[in-house]
Scaffold this motif. Structure first.
Motif, PDB file in Angstrom:
ATOM      1  N   THR A   1       7.083  -0.550  -1.478  1.00 40.18           N
ATOM      2  CA  THR A   1       8.045  -1.550  -1.009  1.00 40.18           C
ATOM      3  C   THR A   1       9.206  -1.710  -1.983  1.00 40.18           C
ATOM      4  N   VAL A   2       9.002  -1.380  -3.257  1.00 37.90           N
ATOM      5  CA  VAL A   2      10.062  -1.507  -4.255  1.00 37.90           C
ATOM      6  C   VAL A   2      11.206  -0.539  -3.963  1.00 37.90           C
ATOM      7  N   THR A   3      10.867   0.641  -3.417  1.00 38.35           N
ATOM      8  CA  THR A   3      11.897   1.648  -3.137  1.00 38.35           C
ATOM      9  C   THR A   3      12.045   1.916  -1.645  1.00 38.35           C
ATOM     10  N   ALA A   4      11.432   1.082  -0.809  1.00 36.72           N
ATOM     11  CA  ALA A   4      11.454   1.316   0.638  1.00 36.72           C
ATOM     12  C   ALA A   4      12.889   1.324   1.160  1.00 36.72           C
ATOM     13  N   GLY A   5      13.200   2.321   1.972  1.00 31.71           N
ATOM     14  CA  GLY A   5      14.510   2.413   2.603  1.00 31.71           C
ATOM     15  C   GLY A   5      15.568   3.114   1.794  1.00 31.71           C
ATOM     16  N   LEU A   6      15.318   3.361   0.502  1.00 29.78           N
ATOM     17  CA  LEU A   6      16.352   3.963  -0.336  1.00 29.78           C
ATOM     18  C   LEU A   6      16.603   5.431   0.029  1.00 29.78           C
ATOM     19  N   THR A   7      15.562   6.074   0.576  1.00 27.32           N
ATOM     20  CA  THR A   7      15.727   7.497   0.904  1.00 27.32           C
ATOM     21  C   THR A   7      16.530   7.713   2.184  1.00 27.32           C
ATOM     22  N   ASP A   8      16.786   6.652   2.943  1.00 27.47           N
ATOM     23  CA  ASP A   8      17.493   6.805   4.216  1.00 27.47           C
ATOM     24  C   ASP A   8      18.941   7.225   4.019  1.00 27.47           C
TER      25      ASP A   8
ATOM     26  N   SER B   1       0.868  -1.186   0.000  1.00 27.48           N
ATOM     27  CA  SER B   1       0.000   0.000   0.000  1.00 27.48           C
ATOM     28  C   SER B   1       0.888   1.213   0.000  1.00 27.48           C
ATOM     29  N   SER B   2       0.333   2.297  -0.346  1.00 26.35           N
ATOM     30  CA  SER B   2       1.099   3.539  -0.411  1.00 26.35           C
ATOM     31  C   SER B   2       1.582   3.944   0.968  1.00 26.35           C
ATOM     32  N   ILE B   3       2.873   4.264   1.054  1.00 29.64           N
ATOM     33  CA  ILE B   3       3.473   4.707   2.314  1.00 29.64           C
ATOM     34  C   ILE B   3       3.903   6.144   2.156  1.00 29.64           C
ATOM     35  N   PRO B   4       3.310   7.072   2.911  1.00 30.75           N
ATOM     36  CA  PRO B   4       3.691   8.470   2.753  1.00 30.75           C
ATOM     37  C   PRO B   4       5.152   8.694   3.104  1.00 30.75           C
ATOM     38  N   ASN B   5       5.831   9.494   2.328  1.00 31.59           N
ATOM     39  CA  ASN B   5       7.205   9.899   2.606  1.00 31.59           C
ATOM     40  C   ASN B   5       7.246  10.717   3.880  1.00 31.59           C
ATOM     41  N   SER B   6       8.165  10.411   4.761  1.00 29.72           N
ATOM     42  CA  SER B   6       8.276  11.151   6.015  1.00 29.72           C
ATOM     43  C   SER B   6       8.692  12.574   5.798  1.00 29.72           C
TER      44      SER B   6
ATOM     45  N   GLU C   1      16.539  -3.345  -1.218  1.00 31.91           N
ATOM     46  CA  GLU C   1      17.853  -3.939  -1.464  1.00 31.91           C
ATOM     47  C   GLU C   1      17.868  -4.714  -2.772  1.00 31.91           C
ATOM     48  N   GLU C   2      16.795  -5.455  -3.039  1.00 32.78           N
ATOM     49  CA  GLU C   2      16.727  -6.186  -4.311  1.00 32.78           C
ATOM     50  C   GLU C   2      16.662  -5.214  -5.485  1.00 32.78           C
ATOM     51  N   THR C   3      15.989  -4.062  -5.290  1.00 33.40           N
ATOM     52  CA  THR C   3      15.937  -3.050  -6.351  1.00 33.40           C
ATOM     53  C   THR C   3      17.325  -2.534  -6.662  1.00 33.40           C
TER      54      THR C   3
END
Length: 813
Positions: free
Chosen positions: A746-753, A667-672, A719-721
């Motif tokens: 989820t495809v780009t989750a964590g990349l902005t950290d 589901s859509s996760i708002p950017n912090s 990570e897989e991305t």
């Protein structure tokens, strides 16, 4: 030195002071000397006060976008008998009568130099570009307010004493009817209208008006200074005509010879510069000698010097000192002669209000009628009329001459100065309110690459900081496949930081205003002109934006709207080093990019240059690229795909489209970091549907094209991305990705950290990272969306600066 008693108002004309000529500098306070009894310390104190007060007023009035002439005159009024000067002690200490002649001389010397600079900055080609339209608008805009001025002169002349009524009428009429060209250029630059159509028309019209003003001023001076002998006025005017002819046919050829003898690319020698400056001072001396104002001679001398390296060098040498330090002295001297308390009759103030309104309406009406005749839109014509009410130097000189020649007394002089200040101070606020570029761009619909027709023109705005940006950008433009059915119109904008100029502006290449950037601009623009010459169906319009980096994005926005572009290309703020890493060139470039992303009226692409020109040619003349588009979904990615799709039409470009799909339910996760409301589920479904439709259309229309490869990759987390992207064939020399701001999956989750440059989005930041020693360039694309409606509420899309019109949300375009 004799003591002097207090004199009420016009003290310089009522008292004669004798003092020892040796009193220039003091021997020091330790010997009991008062420094203010000597001329040099007094002048220094006056300059300190003048600069201090005018700078404060300029800062205070900056939010109102007032031209500098307004706060500088107000500074003089504050220092003069209207405010601080009413204190006899202050007047005797700071502005003693013995200093009047010295400070007036310095102020008038600054004025002569300033008019020389004004003439150097004038471009007579502007009149040629607008033709008869500018001349007719200028003349019509002069006649009506001149008649108002005549009526006002007839109304108030009975309450004051004058040499001659006809001379007074001429002075008042000229002051109310002409437009100040130099002040107008500053107003247009501050309002970011310099490069618009309305700006160019107003400049050419004001330039014509300035010539008319000089003619009327010459006639007025001849009448004022030779009131008792009318035959002398005839000889003054005749000698002025000979004076002009001498400069055009004798002096100008000599200057052209100096320019021809100077080797190309080299600055004019110091000897020639000194000769030209001496010549312009001689012109001022001769103009004063034949009965004209010395400013006329300086103006004429500057006008005959053609645009080029000589013109630019003279401006660079003189502008900072004269405009920043010396000219405030002249305007303050204007204010020092104003005494509001002499105007003690209510009917004069009422008449002043009427004359301001009537003169302004007269100029607006005359200008508007001619504008409508030439089919200029109503609001543009109305704005043009308001801009034509700008007053400044010429009007102040007329008033100064009138007062010195006793055509105007203190009362009438005060009334006219206040009228000029009020009329000029109203221009910027009224134009800001009335002039709406959105009306002009109402038909500007194709703001994205996705909406550009395949058989329609493609308009691009290219921003360049330095010559190093040029090769990759040119090859990127050629990749867009210009052809007969879809030609490319390129607006080239060289971004130059404002330094040493009075105001920001956008200028054509031929009128570059700074020698420090002339050579660099030549290299950049010559490269694009060569590109236009060798590649068919490419048309280049070259401009230079000279502005503070903090506001230069406004120039980019205005040019984009004026040229109706669909795509802006701007370089990344980092460049590749020898070892393959990335280093920042100028931190201000990053702020420019962020501001452009926030305010652009169309789609934007930030180009990360890693040498796209390095492997671009398969032989000596044919372009060859391997381009990859990474598609994750969303409007930015659809714009990236549209960009790659257009490139794929080029016969020597191979396109790979890699679509990433999530292997888990998400589901859509708002950017912090984004202050954006969570987008409803139905809108997520709508975006997915748009993605599917566009991908299906792309695959259906390119299925038989062997130069295009489409594939899909299923990944479960960020990570897989990252691993999938790094496994892509290194043969690609250009990656195109969407900025993808607004929500995270989820495809780009964590990349902005770990993002170094969040303005590129997670994928763009990954590809442009300093840790990646790759040879490919990256184009990060943001699609223009505007304001989208979701049921009964609206949500601002990232990167959009559009505002709802009439309080209603605008649908996506």
């Amino acid at each position: 030195m004799s003591n002097v008693t207090v004199v009420p108002y016009d003290r310089s004309q009522q008292t004669i002071i004798c003092y020892a000529p040796k009193f220039i500098s003091t021997k020091g306070i330790w010997l009991g000397n008062n420094p203010l009894d000597c001329s040099l310390p007094t002048i220094l104190l006056q300059l300190i006060l003048i600069i201090f007060i005018t700078r404060i007023l300029v800062y205070v009035m900056k939010p109102l976008r007032q031209p500098r002439v307004v706060p500088e005159i107000l500074g003089g009024i504050i220092l003069g008998p209207s405010v601080l000067g009413r204190s006899i002690t202050f007047a005797d200490i700071v502005f003693p009568l013995r200093s009047v002649m010295i400070i007036n001389t310095i102020a008038n010397l600054a004025l002569i130099f300033h008019f020389f600079l004004i003439a150097l900055e004038m471009d007579l080609a502007v009149i040629k570009r607008t033709g008869r339209k500018a001349i007719i608008i200028a003349i019509t805009g002069i006649v009506l307010p001149f008649l108002v001025g005549v009526s006002f002169a007839l109304l108030i002349h009975t309450s004051v004493e004058f040499i001659k009524l006809s001379t007074f009428i001429l002075f008042v009429g000229v002051v109310l009817s002409v437009t100040a060209f130099p002040v107008l250029t500053r107003v247009l630059a501050e309002l970011k209208l310099f490069n618009t159509e309305i700006g160019q028309i107003s400049l050419s019209t004001a330039l014509v008006g300035d010539f008319c003003a000089w003619g009327l001023l010459s006639f007025a001076i001849a009448l004022a200074e030779n009131d008792e002998q009318s035959s002398v006025s005839f000889w003054v005017i005749l000698s002025a005509i000979v004076f002009v002819a001498f400069h055009v046919f004798i002096v100008r050829p000599l200057i052209l010879w100096i320019i021809r003898t100077t080797p190309e690319g080299e600055s004019v020698s110091e000897l020639y510069l000194c000769l030209i400056i001496c010549t312009f001072m001689i012109s001022g001396f001769l103009a004063d000698g034949i009965g004209m104002n010395s400013c006329f001679g300086a103006f004429m001398m500057g006008l005959i010097i053609p645009n080029g390296s000589l013109n630019v060098t003279l401006i660079e040498r003189l502008e900072d000192f004269i405009s920043t330090l010396m000219m405030p002295l002249f305007f303050v001297m204007i204010g020092l002669k104003v005494d509001i308390f002499t105007v003690n009759e209510a009917w004069i103030w009422i008449s002043l209000g009427f004359v301001i309104i009537l003169a302004s309406i007269g100029k607006i009406a005359g200008t508007l009628l001619v504008s409508l005749y030439y089919k200029i839109p109503f609001y543009d014509g109305l704005t043009l009329g308001m801009l034509m009410n700008t007053k400044g130097l010429v009007e102040m000189i007329i008033l100064n001459v009138g007062r010195d020649q006793k055509v105007l007394d203190t009362k009438s002089y005060t009334v006219m100065v206040i009228a000029v200040v009020v009329m000029t101070s109203l221009i910027s606020p009224l134009v800001t309110i009335m002039y709406k570029p959105s009306r002009r761009c109402a038909q500007y619909k194709r703001r994205t690459m996705q909406r550009v027709k395949q058989e329609g023109e493609f308009r691009v705005l290219v921003c360049v900081h330095m010559p190093r940006n040029v090769p990759t950008i040119i090859n990127l433009l050629e990749s867009f496949h210009p052809n007969k059915k879809s030609p490319i119109f390129v607006s080239l904008l060289h971004l130059v930081e404002l330094a040493g100029r009075a105001s920001a502006m956008i200028i054509s290449h031929n009128n570059t205003g700074s020698n420090r950037t002339q050579t660099q601009s030549d290299h950049i623009i010559n490269a694009f002109e060569n590109f236009q010459h060798h590649v068919n169906h490419v048309f280049v319009n070259s401009l230079i934006a000279v502005s503070p980096y903090s506001t230069i994005h406004e120039d980019i926005q205005n040019v984009a709207e004026e040229q109706l572009v669909a795509f802006i290309v701007i370089p990344f703020h980092k460049q590749q080093t020898v070892d393959g890493g990335m280093e920042s060139t100028n931190p201000a470039f990053r702020s420019i990019n962020q501001n452009v992303l926030d305010s652009a009226p169309c789609s934007v692409g930030i180009l990360v240059d890693r040498g796209l020109s390095g492997s671009m040619r398969s032989n000596g003349s044919q372009l060859s690229h391997n381009v990859a588009v990474l598609f994750f979904g969303g409007p930015d990615d659809r714009e990236a795909l549209a960009c790659g799709w257009r490139m794929s039409e080029h016969q020597n470009i191979n396109l790979t489209v890699l679509r990433f799909l999530s292997g888990v339910s998400e589901s859509s996760i708002p950017n912090s970091g984004d202050e954006i409301l969570a987008i409803p589920t139905n809108e997520i479904d709508r975006e997915r549907e748009l993605d599917e439709n566009y991908i299906s259309e792309f695959r259906a229309r390119t299925m038989m094209d062997t130069s295009i490869i489409y594939s899909e990759r299923v990944v479960n987390h960020g990570e897989e991305t990252v691993a999938a992207i790094r496994s892509i064939d290194s043969a690609h020399d250009l990656f195109i990705v969407g900025r993808g701001q607004g929500m995270e999956t989820t495809v780009t989750a964590g990349l902005t950290d770990w993002s170094e440059c969040p303005e590129l989005g997670p994928i763009g930041d990954l590809l442009a990272s300093s840790d990646v020693t790759a040879r490919y360039s990256v184009l990060v694309v943001q699609q223009y969306l505007g304001i989208e409606a979701y049921g009964d509420w609206t949500v601002a899309q990232p990167g959009s600066n559009s505002q709802p019109e009439n309080g209603l949300p605008r649908p996506a375009v």
